[in-house]
Motif scaffolding. Structure first.
Motif, PDB file in Angstrom:
ATOM      1  N   GLY A   3       0.797  -1.209   0.000  1.00 55.06           N
ATOM      2  CA  GLY A   3       0.000   0.000   0.000  1.00 55.06           C
ATOM      3  C   GLY A   3       0.836   1.267   0.000  1.00 55.06           C
ATOM      4  O   GLY A   3       0.294   2.352  -0.104  1.00 55.06           O
ATOM      5  N   ARG A   4       2.163   1.146   0.117  1.00 59.39           N
ATOM      6  CA  ARG A   4       2.969   2.355   0.218  1.00 59.39           C
ATOM      7  C   ARG A   4       4.026   2.410  -0.888  1.00 59.39           C
ATOM      8  O   ARG A   4       4.780   1.474  -1.081  1.00 59.39           O
ATOM      9  CB  ARG A   4       3.650   2.437   1.589  1.00 59.39           C
ATOM     10  CG  ARG A   4       4.689   1.373   1.835  1.00 59.39           C
ATOM     11  CD  ARG A   4       5.424   1.662   3.161  1.00 59.39           C
ATOM     12  NE  ARG A   4       6.630   0.869   3.269  1.00 59.39           N
ATOM     13  CZ  ARG A   4       6.678  -0.339   3.790  1.00 59.39           C
ATOM     14  NH1 ARG A   4       5.582  -0.915   4.221  1.00 59.39           N
ATOM     15  NH2 ARG A   4       7.827  -0.988   3.866  1.00 59.39           N
ATOM     16  N   GLY A   5       4.068   3.555  -1.581  1.00 55.77           N
ATOM     17  CA  GLY A   5       5.141   3.799  -2.534  1.00 55.77           C
ATOM     18  C   GLY A   5       5.090   2.918  -3.771  1.00 55.77           C
ATOM     19  O   GLY A   5       4.242   2.054  -3.938  1.00 55.77           O
ATOM     20  N   ALA A   6       6.063   3.178  -4.657  1.00 56.87           N
ATOM     21  CA  ALA A   6       6.182   2.399  -5.886  1.00 56.87           C
ATOM     22  C   ALA A   6       6.774   1.028  -5.567  1.00 56.87           C
ATOM     23  O   ALA A   6       7.623   0.888  -4.689  1.00 56.87           O
ATOM     24  CB  ALA A   6       7.063   3.142  -6.881  1.00 56.87           C
ATOM     25  N   TRP A   7       6.330   0.012  -6.308  1.00 53.64           N
ATOM     26  CA  TRP A   7       6.862  -1.336  -6.110  1.00 53.64           C
ATOM     27  C   TRP A   7       6.813  -2.105  -7.423  1.00 53.64           C
ATOM     28  O   TRP A   7       6.074  -1.760  -8.334  1.00 53.64           O
ATOM     29  CB  TRP A   7       6.114  -2.079  -5.008  1.00 53.64           C
ATOM     30  CG  TRP A   7       4.638  -2.290  -5.262  1.00 53.64           C
ATOM     31  CD1 TRP A   7       3.647  -1.353  -5.198  1.00 53.64           C
ATOM     32  CD2 TRP A   7       4.003  -3.528  -5.608  1.00 53.64           C
ATOM     33  NE1 TRP A   7       2.430  -1.921  -5.488  1.00 53.64           N
ATOM     34  CE2 TRP A   7       2.602  -3.255  -5.728  1.00 53.64           C
ATOM     35  CE3 TRP A   7       4.442  -4.824  -5.814  1.00 53.64           C
ATOM     36  CZ2 TRP A   7       1.676  -4.232  -6.051  1.00 53.64           C
ATOM     37  CZ3 TRP A   7       3.516  -5.817  -6.135  1.00 53.64           C
ATOM     38  CH2 TRP A   7       2.151  -5.508  -6.252  1.00 53.64           C
ATOM     39  N   VAL A   8       7.650  -3.122  -7.505  1.00 56.10           N
ATOM     40  CA  VAL A   8       7.742  -3.970  -8.697  1.00 56.10           C
ATOM     41  C   VAL A   8       7.336  -5.388  -8.305  1.00 56.10           C
ATOM     42  O   VAL A   8       7.751  -5.898  -7.256  1.00 56.10           O
ATOM     43  CB  VAL A   8       9.174  -3.966  -9.262  1.00 56.10           C
ATOM     44  CG1 VAL A   8       9.343  -5.033 -10.343  1.00 56.10           C
ATOM     45  CG2 VAL A   8       9.525  -2.589  -9.827  1.00 56.10           C
ATOM     46  N   ALA A   9       6.522  -6.018  -9.125  1.00 50.47           N
ATOM     47  CA  ALA A   9       6.174  -7.424  -8.940  1.00 50.47           C
ATOM     48  C   ALA A   9       7.075  -8.269  -9.839  1.00 50.47           C
ATOM     49  O   ALA A   9       7.194  -7.991 -11.029  1.00 50.47           O
ATOM     50  CB  ALA A   9       4.714  -7.668  -9.276  1.00 50.47           C
ATOM     51  N   TYR A  10       7.697  -9.271  -9.249  1.00 49.40           N
ATOM     52  CA  TYR A  10       8.568 -10.195  -9.996  1.00 49.40           C
ATOM     53  C   TYR A  10       7.918 -11.565  -9.870  1.00 49.40           C
ATOM     54  O   TYR A  10       7.943 -12.172  -8.796  1.00 49.40           O
ATOM     55  CB  TYR A  10       9.960 -10.173  -9.368  1.00 49.40           C
ATOM     56  CG  TYR A  10      11.097 -10.669 -10.231  1.00 49.40           C
ATOM     57  CD1 TYR A  10      10.912 -11.613 -11.222  1.00 49.40           C
ATOM     58  CD2 TYR A  10      12.390 -10.183 -10.029  1.00 49.40           C
ATOM     59  CE1 TYR A  10      11.963 -12.053 -11.993  1.00 49.40           C
ATOM     60  CE2 TYR A  10      13.453 -10.620 -10.791  1.00 49.40           C
ATOM     61  CZ  TYR A  10      13.233 -11.556 -11.774  1.00 49.40           C
ATOM     62  OH  TYR A  10      14.292 -11.993 -12.537  1.00 49.40           O
ATOM     63  N   VAL A  11       7.316 -12.063 -10.934  1.00 49.69           N
ATOM     64  CA  VAL A  11       6.405 -13.200 -10.826  1.00 49.69           C
ATOM     65  C   VAL A  11       6.854 -14.377 -11.687  1.00 49.69           C
ATOM     66  O   VAL A  11       7.541 -14.213 -12.700  1.00 49.69           O
ATOM     67  CB  VAL A  11       4.973 -12.776 -11.225  1.00 49.69           C
ATOM     68  CG1 VAL A  11       4.530 -11.556 -10.414  1.00 49.69           C
ATOM     69  CG2 VAL A  11       4.870 -12.472 -12.718  1.00 49.69           C
ATOM     70  N   GLY A  12       6.432 -15.576 -11.294  1.00 51.61           N
ATOM     71  CA  GLY A  12       6.711 -16.786 -12.056  1.00 51.61           C
ATOM     72  C   GLY A  12       6.459 -18.017 -11.204  1.00 51.61           C
ATOM     73  O   GLY A  12       6.449 -17.943  -9.974  1.00 51.61           O
ATOM     74  N   PRO A  13       6.291 -19.181 -11.822  1.00 47.95           N
ATOM     75  CA  PRO A  13       6.006 -20.404 -11.078  1.00 47.95           C
ATOM     76  C   PRO A  13       7.263 -21.099 -10.544  1.00 47.95           C
ATOM     77  O   PRO A  13       7.316 -22.318 -10.430  1.00 47.95           O
ATOM     78  CB  PRO A  13       5.293 -21.272 -12.117  1.00 47.95           C
ATOM     79  CG  PRO A  13       5.885 -20.852 -13.418  1.00 47.95           C
ATOM     80  CD  PRO A  13       6.160 -19.360 -13.281  1.00 47.95           C
ATOM     81  N   PHE A  14       8.290 -20.327 -10.219  1.00 52.76           N
ATOM     82  CA  PHE A  14       9.554 -20.868  -9.730  1.00 52.76           C
ATOM     83  C   PHE A  14       9.494 -21.043  -8.208  1.00 52.76           C
ATOM     84  O   PHE A  14       8.608 -20.524  -7.528  1.00 52.76           O
ATOM     85  CB  PHE A  14      10.706 -19.921 -10.083  1.00 52.76           C
ATOM     86  CG  PHE A  14      10.402 -18.481  -9.793  1.00 52.76           C
ATOM     87  CD1 PHE A  14      10.494 -17.955  -8.509  1.00 52.76           C
ATOM     88  CD2 PHE A  14      10.001 -17.622 -10.820  1.00 52.76           C
ATOM     89  CE1 PHE A  14      10.198 -16.637  -8.235  1.00 52.76           C
ATOM     90  CE2 PHE A  14       9.703 -16.284 -10.550  1.00 52.76           C
ATOM     91  CZ  PHE A  14       9.803 -15.801  -9.262  1.00 52.76           C
ATOM     92  N   ARG A  15      10.501 -21.766  -7.683  1.00 54.09           N
ATOM     93  CA  ARG A  15      10.685 -21.837  -6.230  1.00 54.09           C
ATOM     94  C   ARG A  15      11.528 -20.648  -5.784  1.00 54.09           C
ATOM     95  O   ARG A  15      12.362 -20.163  -6.533  1.00 54.09           O
ATOM     96  CB  ARG A  15      11.380 -23.145  -5.846  1.00 54.09           C
ATOM     97  CG  ARG A  15      10.554 -24.389  -6.107  1.00 54.09           C
ATOM     98  CD  ARG A  15      11.276 -25.638  -5.594  1.00 54.09           C
ATOM     99  NE  ARG A  15      10.471 -26.831  -5.765  1.00 54.09           N
ATOM    100  CZ  ARG A  15      10.540 -27.640  -6.813  1.00 54.09           C
ATOM    101  NH1 ARG A  15      11.390 -27.362  -7.785  1.00 54.09           N
ATOM    102  NH2 ARG A  15       9.777 -28.705  -6.909  1.00 54.09           N
ATOM    103  N   PHE A  16      11.298 -20.240  -4.534  1.00 55.91           N
ATOM    104  CA  PHE A  16      12.033 -19.084  -4.034  1.00 55.91           C
ATOM    105  C   PHE A  16      12.051 -19.124  -2.511  1.00 55.91           C
ATOM    106  O   PHE A  16      11.067 -19.547  -1.902  1.00 55.91           O
ATOM    107  CB  PHE A  16      11.360 -17.788  -4.519  1.00 55.91           C
ATOM    108  CG  PHE A  16      12.123 -16.536  -4.243  1.00 55.91           C
ATOM    109  CD1 PHE A  16      13.120 -16.128  -5.106  1.00 55.91           C
ATOM    110  CD2 PHE A  16      11.859 -15.775  -3.119  1.00 55.91           C
ATOM    111  CE1 PHE A  16      13.842 -14.971  -4.863  1.00 55.91           C
ATOM    112  CE2 PHE A  16      12.574 -14.627  -2.859  1.00 55.91           C
ATOM    113  CZ  PHE A  16      13.570 -14.227  -3.731  1.00 55.91           C
TER     114      PHE A  16
END
Length: 398
Positions: A3-16
């Motif tokens: 809910g705060r500030g700019a953000w980037v989504a880094y998505v994929g069906p990988f494990r992390f």
């Protein structure tokens, strides 16, 4: 946190953050983006955590968060449900998670998933006016994927490479080959090799302190898909008959390695400890005199870039390799390691014999040069500003 500030989504069906080579790729890029003050939420394929949790090991004014969208099938699922979720339904849960957020990301970076995943995420981005970026790291050959040329995995990967990635607002390419390909398609492209927190990797191990000991060479990987383990083993066996040498093979089982050798017994000089946790790789590589990486000279090996090459250099462990992908930009013969002019067993023998007689001062110089190269070219901080400028220039960025 979204809910705060700019953000980037880094998505994929990988494990992390652990579990497969792509895990390290995603974490390195996420660290680079966060280093300039932008929060990154890694939306992986795992079932948890269900709410974003901060990932340790990050620095800078931004934070890397992790949440699982549950794209990967549950362990007890049957074959039919697994196939449906990974082929038909892939991407639905990621899009649902994005829809649930109180604010939209400034852009979405997609790693893996193939055509179906890319199509769903791409539609969501267009509908919401969010730039989408493809992180492209492979150009698969048919034999690398189940079912071959006509199998669904290869057809999906091929459709993503040729149709969906060229329609993204930007492409992050792991190699020069992929960079030039997508520039030729008129895309904005930034080339970023595998990265990690090099400054956090320890150097120096037993290898640099030992006065007299067998040459300790290590191999990590999955033979058959990319790497050529059979000629490495045969070369090591031939050299070990006249020189003190040990080859340790991590990744495949003893049965798999014996299968590569026609079910013959393993040579006395070859150890096969099998698979080890990703967290243990660093210490094992650091203790070795050399790591070894030999691949055929084909399009798929020139399109990718081996993470284990970067990991070895960061540990200060010289690499024995032939020059596929962009390796030749970072590996100079006699400097950061030793170069094989081809991938034949005879050539690998020649280089191993050369490695075995190198004086200790030269090996120490190689270790230092490998580490310096890693700090200069593979540390995530090196790409913080270029990534910020690249992502900030994309059309459609919020």
């Amino acid at each position: 946190m979204t809910g705060r500030g700019a953000w980037v989504a880094y998505v994929g069906p990988f494990r992390f953050p652990w579990g497969e080579p792509g895990s390290r790729r995603v974490f390195g890029l996420a660290q680079s983006i966060a280093a300039t003050g932008t929060d990154v939420v890694v939306v992986s394929g795992e079932s948890g955590p269900t709410t974003p949790a901060a990932v340790t090991g990050t620095s800078g004014s931004g934070t890397v968060w992790h949440v699982g969208a549950g794209e990967r099938p549950a362990g007890g699922a049957n074959v039919v449900s697994k196939a449906f979720q990974m082929v038909v339904g892939l991407g639905e849960r990621t899009v649902r998670w994005l829809d649930e957020q109180p604010s939209r990301p400034s852009c979405v970076v997609v790693y893996g998933g193939g055509a179906q995943y890319m199509a769903r995420v791409g539609r969501w981005c267009r509908r919401n006016g969010v730039a989408v970026v493809a992180d492209v790291v492979e150009w698969y050959a048919p034999h690398q994927l189940p079912g071959g040329a006509l199998g669904p995995p290869h057809l999906s990967a091929k459709l993503a490479l040729h149709h969906y990635y060229p329609r993204c607002q930007g492409v992050i390419a792991i190699s020069s080959l992929l960079e030039h390909h997508y520039r030729g398609r008129g895309r904005r492209v930034l080339r970023v090799p595998p990265t990690l927190d090099v400054l956090d990797v320890k150097t120096g191990g037993q290898a640099i302190r030992a006065e007299v000991s067998p040459l300790n060479v290590v191999y990590f990987g999955t033979p058959g898909r990319k790497d050529l383990l059979t000629p490495i083993i045969r070369a090591a066996d031939a050299v070990a008959r006249t020189t003190r040498l040990t080859l340790s093979v991590y990744g495949p089982s003893i049965e798999q390695v014996r299968g590569l050798l026609g079910d013959a017994q393993l040579p006395p000089s070859v150890r096969v400890p099998g698979r080890v946790p990703q967290q243990d790789v660093e210490e094992i590589v650091r203790e070795a005199d050399f790591s070894i990486l030999v691949r055929p000279s084909e399009r798929f090996t020139h399109a990718g870039f081996p993470t284990k090459f970067v990991e070895s250099m960061a540990c200060g462990t010289p690499v024995i390799a032939n020059l596929t992908s962009d390796i030749g930009q970072y590996l100079k013969d006699g400097r950061q390691g030793l170069v094989c002019v081809d991938h034949s067993s005879d050539e690998i023998q020649r280089v191993l014999r050369r490695a075995a007689v190198l004086p200790r001062p030269q090996r120490e110089e190689m270790r230092l040069a490998a580490r310096v190269t890693a700090e200069s070219f593979f540390d995530y901080r090196r790409f913080a500003d270029p990534l910020a400028a690249f992502l900030g220039s994309l059309p459609g960025r919020r």
